[in-house]
Scaffold this active site. Structure first.
Site, PDB file in Angstrom:
ATOM      1  CB  CYS A 126      33.478  -1.599  35.555  1.00 40.90           C
ATOM      2  SG  CYS A 126      34.149  -1.353  37.198  1.00 40.90           S
ATOM      3  CG  LEU A 127      29.714  -4.925  39.296  1.00 36.19           C
ATOM      4  CD1 LEU A 127      29.847  -5.786  40.549  1.00 36.19           C
ATOM      5  CD2 LEU A 127      28.359  -5.099  38.645  1.00 36.19           C
ATOM      6  CG  HIS A 142      38.714  -2.254  40.225  1.00 40.94           C
ATOM      7  ND1 HIS A 142      38.181  -1.000  40.043  1.00 40.94           N
ATOM      8  CD2 HIS A 142      37.954  -3.098  39.477  1.00 40.94           C
ATOM      9  CE1 HIS A 142      37.144  -1.079  39.225  1.00 40.94           C
ATOM     10  NE2 HIS A 142      36.985  -2.339  38.864  1.00 40.94           N
ATOM     11  CG  HIS A 173      38.029  -5.545  35.265  1.00 47.36           C
ATOM     12  ND1 HIS A 173      37.482  -4.825  34.222  1.00 47.36           N
ATOM     13  CD2 HIS A 173      37.397  -5.120  36.386  1.00 47.36           C
ATOM     14  CE1 HIS A 173      36.556  -3.995  34.711  1.00 47.36           C
ATOM     15  NE2 HIS A 173      36.486  -4.163  36.019  1.00 47.36           N
ATOM     16  CD  GLU A 174      37.027  -7.226  39.589  1.00 47.88           C
ATOM     17  OE1 GLU A 174      37.102  -6.323  40.445  1.00 47.88           O
ATOM     18  OE2 GLU A 174      36.153  -7.247  38.710  1.00 47.88           O
TER      19      GLU A 174
END
Length: 183
Positions: free
Chosen positions: A105-106, A151, A147-148
């Site tokens: 993850c960024l 968030h 995943h996004e």
């Protein structure tokens, strides 16, 4: 001047929040009105994602608590990119079949963990033109879009890991943030 040159947008690369940050654990608000400002934000997010470099980015990762994600999972050499901006994305269906991917993850740089997710998902979203879209995703695309979307719901990939591993990664991120603050 007219035509395609009438509007020139200067892309902005935004700083990416590092875990732990309370905004990363917050619920993002639905987008009620697709404005030009939000389209520019989507373009900026794509620029930020490519610059990082990454394959996905959610608005909360740059401090904007809105339901917007961008992704581009084309990784093959010489293949054309496929940037997607999804406003108000939602998973409509998920396969019973599961896949395990080592996710990163960024917002949690240089940390990875194996996460089990549905292998295929059907996602509905509003595109940058305000048109409702729906698509089935598999493989890396399915993992990335889940995943996004996580968030947007205040969930990080480390929330799927065992508590001890999650705590270890969180401590590393706290140390990284202290080091970055000193610079």
């Amino acid at each position: 001047m007219g035509g395609a040159f009438a509007y020139i947008s200067v892309m902005t690369v935004h700083p990416i929040l590092i875990h732990p940050d309370p905004r990363l654990k917050s619920l993002a608000k639905p987008i009620d009105d697709l404005s030009d400002e939000l389209r520019v934000l989507a373009d900026d997010m794509l620029q930020t994602m490519y610059h990082a470099p990454g394959i996905g980015l959610a608005a909360p990762q740059i401090g904007r608590l809105q339901r917007l994600i961008v992704l581009d999972c084309v990784k093959g050499e010489g293949m054309a990119p496929r940037p997607l901006a999804m406003f108000n994305p939602e998973i409509l269906a998920a396969s019973d079949e599961l896949n395990t991917y080592e996710e990163g993850c960024l917002s949690i740089p240089e940390q990875y963990g194996e996460v089990v997710r549905p292998a295929e998902v059907t996602v509905r979203w509003i595109d940058r033109d305000g048109v409702e879209q729906q698509e089935d995703f598999g493989g890396l695309w399915a993992t990335c879009v889940q995943h996004e979307i996580d968030h947007l719901d205040g969930r990080l990939f480390i929330d799927y890991l065992k508590p001890l591993r999650r705590q270890m990664i969180t401590r590393k991120m706290q140390k990284l943030k202290r080091e970055l603050a000193r610079k």
